[in-house]
Design a protein around this motif. Structure first.
Motif, mmCIF file in Angstrom:
data_model
loop_
_atom_site.group_PDB
_atom_site.id
_atom_site.type_symbol
_atom_site.label_atom_id
_atom_site.label_comp_id
_atom_site.label_asym_id
_atom_site.label_seq_id
_atom_site.Cartn_x
_atom_site.Cartn_y
_atom_site.Cartn_z
ATOM 1 N N ASP A 74 0.840 -1.202 0.000
ATOM 2 C CA ASP A 74 0.000 0.000 0.000
ATOM 3 C C ASP A 74 0.879 1.257 0.000
ATOM 4 O OD1 ASP A 74 -1.848 2.031 0.432
ATOM 5 O OD2 ASP A 74 -3.118 0.730 1.663
ATOM 6 N N PRO A 75 0.864 2.024 -1.092
ATOM 7 C CA PRO A 75 1.739 3.202 -1.206
ATOM 8 C C PRO A 75 1.540 4.243 -0.119
ATOM 9 C CG PRO A 75 0.813 2.631 -3.342
ATOM 10 C CD PRO A 75 0.109 1.780 -2.323
ATOM 11 N N GLN A 76 0.358 4.277 0.492
ATOM 12 C CA GLN A 76 0.123 5.297 1.529
ATOM 13 C C GLN A 76 1.030 5.088 2.744
ATOM 14 O OE1 GLN A 76 -3.500 5.292 3.947
ATOM 15 N NE2 GLN A 76 -4.041 3.279 3.083
ATOM 16 N N TYR A 77 1.587 3.884 2.885
ATOM 17 C CA TYR A 77 2.466 3.601 4.023
ATOM 18 C C TYR A 77 3.951 3.647 3.656
ATOM 19 C CZ TYR A 77 -1.950 1.735 5.812
ATOM 20 O OH TYR A 77 -3.259 1.580 6.200
ATOM 21 N N HIS A 78 4.257 3.857 2.394
ATOM 22 C CA HIS A 78 5.656 3.750 1.966
ATOM 23 C C HIS A 78 6.574 4.727 2.691
ATOM 24 C CE1 HIS A 78 5.081 1.458 -2.098
ATOM 25 N NE2 HIS A 78 4.716 0.763 -1.050
ATOM 26 N N GLU A 79 6.182 5.968 2.796
ATOM 27 C CA GLU A 79 7.058 6.965 3.413
ATOM 28 C C GLU A 79 7.404 6.570 4.851
ATOM 29 O OE1 GLU A 79 7.237 11.777 4.459
ATOM 30 O OE2 GLU A 79 5.565 10.955 3.296
ATOM 31 N N THR A 80 6.386 6.179 5.609
ATOM 32 C CA THR A 80 6.609 5.782 7.001
ATOM 33 C C THR A 80 7.438 4.508 7.087
ATOM 34 O OG1 THR A 80 4.506 6.781 7.642
ATOM 35 C CG2 THR A 80 5.468 5.174 9.168
ATOM 36 N N LEU A 81 7.124 3.534 6.239
ATOM 37 C CA LEU A 81 7.856 2.267 6.259
ATOM 38 C C LEU A 81 9.318 2.451 5.875
ATOM 39 C CD1 LEU A 81 5.202 -0.092 4.626
ATOM 40 C CD2 LEU A 81 6.019 -0.207 6.990
ATOM 41 N N ILE A 82 9.555 3.222 4.847
ATOM 42 C CA ILE A 82 10.934 3.433 4.390
ATOM 43 C C ILE A 82 11.757 4.099 5.482
ATOM 44 C CG2 ILE A 82 12.360 4.731 2.755
ATOM 45 C CD1 ILE A 82 10.097 4.138 0.670
ATOM 46 N N LYS A 83 11.198 5.115 6.121
ATOM 47 C CA LYS A 83 11.929 5.785 7.201
ATOM 48 C C LYS A 83 12.194 4.814 8.355
ATOM 49 C CE LYS A 83 11.920 9.804 10.251
ATOM 50 N NZ LYS A 83 12.479 9.036 11.373
ATOM 51 N N SER A 84 11.192 4.021 8.689
ATOM 52 C CA SER A 84 11.329 3.081 9.798
ATOM 53 C C SER A 84 12.448 2.072 9.528
ATOM 54 C CB SER A 84 9.999 2.351 10.008
ATOM 55 O OG SER A 84 10.105 1.396 11.032
#
Length: 297
Positions: free
Chosen positions: A108-118
């Motif tokens: 789900d692309p909506q979570y990519h920014e948070t996941l990548i940073k994590s």
């Protein structure tokens, strides 16, 4: 009269002999099990155990017991517990500590920014701790087709491959069943996970093949392991049905599965991830020991 007494005497002797013969198999089995319980591990399988299955046992006690059994690793532990592992000479063959959980993943692309940073924050910490993998998840479908999920997951995970490769850490996506335990989870078949590996195209992204979960979803465990071994970085166990002890109460014959895993040339870890049926800690650890010995081929 004497003939009757003789027949009775013979009958008693026969009954006594039958009772003795009947007891011999159980005595032999008991002796075999006792011998099995005390023999040293063979060293062909690297054994691990999942922390959450023994969450009623204090972590240090679990570490001590694992060390005594010859288990080298404890799976699914975060940074706060890594120092305790090191205290007992253990590693985490599959740590966690990044991401948004099982349901919110890379599909789900909506979570990519948070996941990548994590994961960018956690991967260097994993490497600094001396570990080489970290778990990740696809997330639930939520209406996405298989192709949409693949495209989205590949897009997000590719952005993490440079840092994973730099630190020599492999991101490992777990295969989970969506029939019983994780409704709507997208990475629920080996073929989907293998296709994702191919699209990412890096040795630093692979799969966690959970034998319990894949038995539920697709069966054909041994053939699948042999055909997909190059994409598998880790294994979990569990009895089906019920996810309890991997013994004669369930349908997976683990010695054959372990043999198949070894035949692929696999050198990684196999982690016990069944929920022990005994409630008391000693009974749980006894179940764990039996499972380790069963898988130690």
């Amino acid at each position: 009269m004497s003939a009757k007494l003789t027949r009775r005497s013979v009958a008693k002797k026969m009954l006594g002999s039958t009772a003795l013969l009947t007891s011999l198999p159980s005595l032999a089995m008991e002796n075999t099990q006792n011998a099995e319980a005390v023999r040293p591990l063979k060293g062909n399988i690297n054994h691990s155990v999942c922390r959450w299955c023994y969450d009623k046992i204090p972590f240090e006690d679990l570490c001590k017991a694992a060390k005594e059994m010859g288990i080298k690793s404890i799976d699914l532990v975060g940074p706060e517990e890594w120092p305790v592992l090191k205290k007992y000479g253990l590693v985490s063959a599959m740590p966690w500590g990044a991401g948004l959980g099982i349901e919110k993943g890379f599909n789900d692309p909506q979570y990519h920014e948070t996941l990548i940073k994590s994961y960018e924050d956690m991967i260097p910490k994993v490497a600094a701790a001396g570990f080489s993998t970290i778990i990740c998840f696809s997330g639930n479908r939520n209406g996405k087709t298989e192709e949409q999920g693949l495209e989205n997951a590949a897009l997000g995970l590719k952005k993490l491959m440079p840092i994973a490769e730099k630190h020599k850490v492999t991101m490992v996506m777990e295969l989970l069943n969506s029939k019983v335990n994780h409704k709507d989870y997208q990475c629920d078949r080996t073929s989907w996970g293998v296709e994702l590996c191919k699209r990412i195209g890096s040795e630093n992204f692979k799969l966690l093949y959970d034998i319990y979960h894949m038995q539920i979803m697709e069966g054909d465990i041994i053939r699948t392991i042999k055909e997909s071994s190059k994409y598998i970085a880790h294994y979990h166990t569990g009895g089906n049905p019920g996810r309890h002890e991997i013994d004669e109460t369930q349908e997976i014959y683990y010695p054959a599965v372990m043999k198949a895993i070894l035949e692929t040339g696999y050198k990684g870890f196999v982690a016990q991830e069944f929920v022990p049926t005994p409630k008391e800690p000693q009974g749980q650890l006894t179940s764990l020991k039996k499972a380790v010995m069963l898988c130690d081929i």
